[in-house]
Design a protein around this motif. Structure first.
Motif, mmCIF file in Angstrom:
data_model
loop_
_atom_site.group_PDB
_atom_site.id
_atom_site.type_symbol
_atom_site.label_atom_id
_atom_site.label_comp_id
_atom_site.label_asym_id
_atom_site.label_seq_id
_atom_site.Cartn_x
_atom_site.Cartn_y
_atom_site.Cartn_z
ATOM 1 N N ASN A 146 51.207 23.974 27.769
ATOM 2 C CA ASN A 146 52.088 25.305 27.404
ATOM 3 C C ASN A 146 51.679 26.056 26.557
ATOM 4 O OD1 ASN A 146 54.072 24.086 29.645
ATOM 5 N ND2 ASN A 146 54.925 22.762 27.738
ATOM 6 N N ILE A 147 50.488 26.484 26.717
ATOM 7 C CA ILE A 147 50.082 27.536 25.787
ATOM 8 C C ILE A 147 50.861 28.664 25.689
ATOM 9 C CG2 ILE A 147 48.281 28.640 27.268
ATOM 10 C CD1 ILE A 147 46.372 29.145 25.187
ATOM 11 N N ASP A 152 54.050 31.960 22.028
ATOM 12 C CA ASP A 152 55.066 32.774 21.797
ATOM 13 C C ASP A 152 55.829 32.281 20.326
ATOM 14 O OD1 ASP A 152 54.978 34.309 23.766
ATOM 15 O OD2 ASP A 152 56.267 33.476 25.234
ATOM 16 N N GLU A 153 55.915 31.141 20.353
ATOM 17 C CA GLU A 153 56.264 30.347 19.075
ATOM 18 C C GLU A 153 55.638 30.896 17.878
ATOM 19 O OE1 GLU A 153 56.151 26.166 19.198
ATOM 20 O OE2 GLU A 153 57.702 26.095 20.843
ATOM 21 N N ILE A 154 54.226 31.141 17.902
ATOM 22 C CA ILE A 154 53.554 31.698 16.817
ATOM 23 C C ILE A 154 54.070 33.237 16.598
ATOM 24 C CG2 ILE A 154 51.318 32.355 16.061
ATOM 25 C CD1 ILE A 154 50.029 30.000 17.326
ATOM 26 N N LEU A 175 44.724 40.833 26.395
ATOM 27 C CA LEU A 175 44.096 39.416 26.766
ATOM 28 C C LEU A 175 45.459 38.607 26.966
ATOM 29 C CD1 LEU A 175 41.566 40.725 25.788
ATOM 30 C CD2 LEU A 175 41.186 38.253 25.286
ATOM 31 N N LYS A 176 45.711 37.717 27.764
ATOM 32 C CA LYS A 176 46.715 36.757 28.190
ATOM 33 C C LYS A 176 46.697 35.764 26.769
ATOM 34 C CE LYS A 176 48.386 34.184 31.870
ATOM 35 N NZ LYS A 176 48.242 33.591 33.243
ATOM 36 N N TRP A 177 47.951 35.511 26.654
ATOM 37 C CA TRP A 177 48.258 34.674 25.785
ATOM 38 C C TRP A 177 47.908 34.991 24.334
ATOM 39 C CZ3 TRP A 177 45.285 31.076 29.175
ATOM 40 C CH2 TRP A 177 46.043 30.546 30.058
ATOM 41 N N ASN A 199 43.064 28.495 26.026
ATOM 42 C CA ASN A 199 43.640 27.393 26.379
ATOM 43 C C ASN A 199 42.548 26.189 26.855
ATOM 44 O OD1 ASN A 199 45.227 25.449 27.837
ATOM 45 N ND2 ASN A 199 45.394 26.740 29.764
ATOM 46 N N LEU A 200 42.576 25.176 25.906
ATOM 47 C CA LEU A 200 41.560 23.880 26.141
ATOM 48 C C LEU A 200 42.229 22.615 26.596
ATOM 49 C CD1 LEU A 200 39.337 24.327 23.090
ATOM 50 C CD2 LEU A 200 38.966 25.271 25.571
#
Length: 213
Positions: A146-147, A152-154, A175-177, A199-200
């Motif tokens: 759930n990156i 979004d939380e950050i 860029l995404k995310w 995303n890892l």
């Protein structure tokens, strides 16, 4: 044109077609054009790391940042790790042939909550950045699922608390995310920071390693 000039021009066009981002970096007339060209290179580097995330699962922050530095390095762009800038900053990115000189600094963190991300931002802005550099970077390697939610939380945390003299709400990044924030720096100017999610997560929660140095 002479045959030699035609050959050189043809070589130039071929090189430009093979490495457009390099030429866009080299020919950037201002910070906006430079950031646009750099973001394309950064996106390619992040995607390459994500596509090989399983191979990098056991790397700590320094190891992952070493991989990112290697992925970002192209002809004309020098990327070094743990270089001195009022301390050992995670990433120093320098365009080799630009005038005026263009330089970026970056901090990198394995995701361990919004406060940990902000600690990297604080290091970047209040320890390493002099104000002469271009847009800074805070990279977040997310080994949890759930990156999208976590980034979004950050972002929401920052927009609520306005850390490091943040000026207003953050804005979208290409860029995404990822997102952008602006902060009033001790030099007296407003500096922009890119917050980049990588995303890892590849099928198991590696949160026990979050924040590992």
């Amino acid at each position: 044109m002479t045959d030699t000039e035609n050959s050189l021009f043809a070589l130039f066009l071929l090189a430009k077609s093979k490495a457009p981002s390099y030429f866009e970096l080299l020919s950037a007339k201002n910070e906006i054009e430079f950031d646009k060209a750099f973001d394309a290179i950064l996106e390619d580097a992040v995607i390459k790391i994500e596509q090989n995330g399983k191979n990098y699962a056991n790397l700590n922050e320094n190891g992952l940042t070493g991989v990112l530095a290697a992925a970002l390095s192209i002809p004309g762009l020098t990327v070094t790790q743990e270089t001195n800038s009022n301390g050992h900053v995670d990433l120093v990115i320098e365009a080799d042939h630009c005038s005026p000189k263009r330089r970026k600094l970056g901090e990198a963190k394995i995701y361990n909550g919004p406060a940990y991300h902000v600690s990297g931002l604080d290091q970047l802005l209040n320890r390493y950045t002099t104000g002469r550099e271009g847009r800074g970077l805070v990279i977040t390697y997310v080994k949890k699922k759930n990156i999208s939610v976590l980034m979004d939380e950050i972002r929401n945390y920052m927009d609520t608390n306005l850390p490091c003299n943040q000026k207003g709400a953050s804005t979208n990044h290409t860029l995404k995310w990822s997102f952008l924030s602006i902060h009033t720096h001790s030099c007296g100017e407003d500096l922009q920071i890119s917050h980049i999610g990588c995303n890892l997560f590849f099928g198991q929660d590696l949160s026990s390693r979050d924040g590992e140095q």
